[in-house]
Design an enzyme around this catalytic site. Structure first.
Site, short mmCIF file in Angstrom:
data_model
loop_
_atom_site.label_atom_id
_atom_site.label_comp_id
_atom_site.label_asym_id
_atom_site.label_seq_id
_atom_site.Cartn_x
_atom_site.Cartn_y
_atom_site.Cartn_z
CB CYS A 137 -0.93 0.01 1.22
SG CYS A 137 -2.03 1.45 1.24
CB CYS A 173 -1.02 2.64 4.08
SG CYS A 173 -2.75 2.37 3.70
CG ASP A 174 2.72 0.82 4.63
OD1 ASP A 174 2.12 1.27 5.62
OD2 ASP A 174 2.59 -0.36 4.24
#
Length: 519
Positions: free
Chosen positions: A341, A344-345
């Site tokens: 992701c 997200c990361d």
């Protein structure tokens, strides 16, 4: 800090606070602390229930603040500035610590209050992460309900040194009493189940006692949710069982091609799906995975928890998941540099070198997104040309810190035992092995259908997808299928929703015909 429209909205929302609240701020001289001071001042301005106290405690993270009632020990704390996706988490924390009743059912709340402590949770989040608020909100609620539980939500971007020291490489990452506890999206019931050994057995017994359904939908994405709505509207007993309601949609950053919605994001769309399903008398069973399909006059769906649900007809809408590369080191370094992701990361790899495996649309979009955050991003593509749309390829090639390696087969992800240090690949033309030093690897090579549990029961294509006809019928009478788990050629939200409607109408037609009296 907050604009006038948002202040007005908060002023109305925070009238639900039942008890006075103190926000005790532990600040330093950083720019982040100045932002936080301004945010807290705005909150005190819009609510007469809120007062702000500043303190400097070297034992606590700075900048941070706690939410507590006067005279009580703080149990809910934010480190950093909880804006972006976490603004809702902040508002809910204010409401719940302030005595506003949560929406969860009484059984879940009783379980939360009964958990034995002390339990000190820390969650590392990113304000760009769409899965993080679910975890932050659940743990904040546990801390608000139970005096033996505390929770600190930490913005990784504001505490980069700590993120590096503790090797946090994926969000949300949760620590319990200083030790790793969980990574990834978890809802309140799942967290309680991890903490209470007896809850899973009780749940399995309750599920096994449910009466048979007319239609049981397996899967909670757009296909499954639509199927449940269409079935319930026919007035028949409908159930829906899913690991998570929303499916892959929960991991989608932006949705701009669903008819009737100019723009939304995955979590909001998923919440709308769940609200729509729950507006009908659908028996919703969340956080359960199917393990076996049992043919019979009443078709059985055995769950991993051990319970078996039965129905006169079943709709399979189990969706798909990110495809693994399948090379040494991928599993070992998952969430320790290997991630799926970028939204997200990505912020956790600010200024670092990363690789994206896959040159299709998802891979090139990920690389473009990451280029604005990381030091250098390299796309590694197996074929001799990028498969993404031309406009995306042009954008990628215009970026100074992005490069592309074509005709390369990824062979291994290398690490030092704690985190990723490199990715190895083989040049397909020459067979020569190469090693690319990186701190992160983002895997973007497509999807796999969640159908392994169906092998030998319904017909599957070579790709593992469920073979279904134009009416959603599978090879097993009474069993229908829809969405990304099937051979439908285009894996799109709107296509999945349409397939769910077709499958539900076909299941209803099947029930009519099989229950009609003999002529």
């Amino acid at each position: 800090m907050l604009d006038d429209a948002l202040k007005a909205q908060l002023e109305d929302t925070l009238t639900r606070i039942q008890h006075p609240l103190e926000l005790t701020a532990n600040l330093d001289d950083s720019d982040v602390a100045r932002e936080l001071r301004a945010l807290l001042a705005d909150l005190a301005e819009v609510s007469p229930h809120i007062s702000v106290v500043e303190a400097r405690d070297p034992a606590l993270r700075a900048p941070s603040f706690s939410i507590h009632r006067p005279g009580e020990s703080p149990r809910v704390r934010f480190a950093g500035v909880p804006l972006g996706h976490e603004l809702t988490s902040l508002v809910l924390a204010l409401l719940h610590v302030g005595g506003h009743a949560p929406r969860e059912n009484d059984e879940v709340l009783a379980q939360a209050r009964a958990l034995a402590g002390p339990l000190a949770f820390e969650t590392f989040f990113s304000i760009e992460c769409q899965s993080c608020p679910t975890v932050v909100q659940a743990l904040n609620l546990l801390a608000a309900l139970n005096p033996d539980i505390s929770h600190t939500a930490i913005d990784g971007a504001a505490f980069r040194d700590e993120v590096a020291e503790r090797r946090i490489m994926s969000v949300p990452t949760v620590l319990l009493n200083g030790a790793p506890f969980s990574q990834g999206r978890l809802e309140l019931e799942e967290l309680i189940a991890k903490l209470d050994d007896t809850s899973e057995q009780k749940r399995a017994e309750a599920l096994g006692a449910l009466e048979p359904f007319d239609v049981l939908v397996v899967g909670g994405g757009p296909a499954g949710a639509t199927a449940a709505v269409y079935a319930a509207r026919k007035g028949i007993r409908t159930g829906l069982v899913a690991d998570r309601l929303g499916g892959q949609v929960l991991d989608t950053n932006s949705i701009e091609n669903y008819p009737g919605l100019l723009e939304t994001d995955g979590p909001r769309f998923a919440a709308s799906l769940e609200a729509h399903v729950r507006s009908y008398p659908v028996e919703v069973v969340k956080h359960e995975r199917a393990a076996r399909l049992l043919p019979g006059e009443l078709i059985g769906v055995e769950l991993e928890s051990g319970a078996t649900l039965r129905a006169r007809s079943v709709i399979l809408a189990t969706g798909a998941r990110w495809r693994d590369i399948g090379v040494p080191g991928e599993e070992k370094y998952r969430t320790r540099g290997v991630t799926y992701c970028p939204h997200c990361d990505g912020p956790l790899f600010a200024g670092k070198r990363v690789a994206v495996i896959g040159g299709g649309n998802s891979g090139v979009e990920a690389a473009i997104d990451l280029a604005g955050v990381v030091g250098e991003v390299t796309v590694i593509e197996f074929m001799d040309a990028l498969k993404a749309d031309a406009v995306l390829v042009r954008k990628l090639r215009s970026l100074a810190n992005a490069r592309v390696i074509l005709g390369a087969r990824t062979t291994e992800i290398v690490g030092d035992g704690q985190a990723v240090t490199a990715v190895r690949y083989e040049e397909r033309a020459s067979g020569a092995g190469r090693e690319l030093p990186v701190e992160g690897v983002f895997v973007q090579i497509g999807l796999l259908p969640n159908t392994r549990w169906l092998e030998g029961v319904v017909e599957l294509a070579k790709t593992g997808e469920i073979v279904a006809d134009e009416r959603g019928r599978t090879s097993l009478a009474g069993v229908f299928a829809a969405g990304d788990a099937t051979t439908v050629p285009f894996k799109q939200i709107v296509a999945a929703a349409g397939g769910g409607a077709v499958a539900a109408l076909s299941a209803f037609d099947h029930l009519i015909r099989t229950s009609a009296p003999a002529g």
